[in-house]
Motif scaffolding. Structure first.
Motif, PDB file in Angstrom:
ATOM      1  N   UNK A  74       0.829  -1.207   0.000  1.00  0.00           N
ATOM      2  CA  UNK A  74       0.000   0.000   0.000  1.00  0.00           C
ATOM      3  C   UNK A  74       0.859   1.251   0.000  1.00  0.00           C
ATOM      4  N   UNK A  75       1.965   1.226   0.731  1.00  0.00           N
ATOM      5  CA  UNK A  75       2.866   2.375   0.762  1.00  0.00           C
ATOM      6  C   UNK A  75       3.540   2.567  -0.584  1.00  0.00           C
ATOM      7  N   UNK A  76       4.004   1.478  -1.177  1.00  0.00           N
ATOM      8  CA  UNK A  76       4.695   1.571  -2.462  1.00  0.00           C
ATOM      9  C   UNK A  76       3.770   2.045  -3.574  1.00  0.00           C
ATOM     10  N   UNK A  77       2.511   1.635  -3.545  1.00  0.00           N
ATOM     11  CA  UNK A  77       1.573   1.999  -4.604  1.00  0.00           C
ATOM     12  C   UNK A  77       0.827   3.301  -4.324  1.00  0.00           C
ATOM     13  N   UNK A  78       1.061   3.908  -3.161  1.00  0.00           N
ATOM     14  CA  UNK A  78       0.428   5.178  -2.842  1.00  0.00           C
ATOM     15  C   UNK A  78      -1.021   5.044  -2.394  1.00  0.00           C
ATOM     16  N   UNK A  79      -1.357   3.925  -1.788  1.00  0.00           N
ATOM     17  CA  UNK A  79      -2.733   3.695  -1.355  1.00  0.00           C
ATOM     18  C   UNK A  79      -2.948   4.058   0.107  1.00  0.00           C
ATOM     19  N   UNK A  80      -1.948   4.501   0.814  1.00  0.00           N
ATOM     20  CA  UNK A  80      -2.057   4.704   2.258  1.00  0.00           C
ATOM     21  C   UNK A  80      -3.150   5.692   2.622  1.00  0.00           C
ATOM     22  N   UNK A  81      -3.238   6.810   1.896  1.00  0.00           N
ATOM     23  CA  UNK A  81      -4.266   7.812   2.201  1.00  0.00           C
ATOM     24  C   UNK A  81      -5.656   7.260   1.964  1.00  0.00           C
ATOM     25  N   UNK A  82      -5.831   6.553   0.881  1.00  0.00           N
ATOM     26  CA  UNK A  82      -7.158   6.011   0.571  1.00  0.00           C
ATOM     27  C   UNK A  82      -7.572   4.941   1.577  1.00  0.00           C
ATOM     28  N   UNK A  83      -6.611   4.141   2.027  1.00  0.00           N
ATOM     29  CA  UNK A  83      -6.930   3.127   3.032  1.00  0.00           C
ATOM     30  C   UNK A  83      -7.291   3.764   4.367  1.00  0.00           C
ATOM     31  N   UNK A  84      -6.592   4.834   4.730  1.00  0.00           N
ATOM     32  CA  UNK A  84      -6.927   5.532   5.977  1.00  0.00           C
ATOM     33  C   UNK A  84      -8.323   6.135   5.876  1.00  0.00           C
TER      34      UNK A  84
END
Length: 177
Positions: A74-84
């Motif tokens: 998730x961090x590598x693909x830039x999904x962290x904000x969307x997951x939060x």
């Protein structure tokens, strides 16, 4: 069965040696010399800093827990904000409490601003008073900086627009007096 040492049937090490010798002879017949490589093919040496075994310490090649792999991906693909953001919506009742979740639902979360719709104007007022505590609870549950501010809305009024055509004006109020 033959006894070890009989020259009739090679076994073990002798069998491997005979197979290697036969392969060398076939290569020599085709014109290949020992240690011959095709031109243009460059043999790349392995990175000397990289170990060939994992050892007792942590290594990225070791089996990893699924949660750690998902977090890294998730961090590598830039999904962290969307997951939060998804955690705020998915865990709303746990974050703010059952009684508040019963009367208020999150609508959107964009650029740190969470829009919450209350079931009544009284609950909208109550949520505005509890806004600081709700922000602290959400930050403790999901992380700081995910929700920076809240905008609380009351219930939506019924729409008087019926059908595809609309005449501008005050609507049904102008017929009552």
């Amino acid at each position: 069965m033959t006894a070890p040492g009989d020259g009739d049937h090679p076994q073990g090490r002798d069998l491997a040696h005979a197979a290697l010798q036969a392969a060398r002879e076939r290569a020599a017949k085709r014109g290949h010399e020992p240690g011959y490589r095709k031109p243009g093919k460059v043999r790349v040496a392995q990175n000397p800093r990289r170990r060939r075994w994992s050892g007792p310490g942590f290594d990225e090649r070791d089996p990893q827990p699924l949660g750690r792999l998902a977090s890294r991906m998730a961090t590598q693909l830039g999904w962290s904000d969307r997951l939060a953001n998804g955690q705020v919506f998915g865990q709303w009742a746990r974050l703010v409490g059952e009684d508040v979740a019963e009367h208020a639902q999150p609508v959107t979360l964009k650029d740190g601003e969470l829009v919450v719709r209350a079931s009544s104007t009284a609950w909208a007022t109550q949520l505005r008073l509890l806004q600081r505590q709700l922000l602290a609870k959400i930050a403790a549950g999901v992380g700081h900086g995910v929700v920076k501010r809240m905008r609380i809305q009351g219930p939506t009024a019924p729409s008087w627009r019926k059908g595809p055509r609309h005449v501008p004006g005050r609507g049904p109020r102008d017929t009552y007096g």
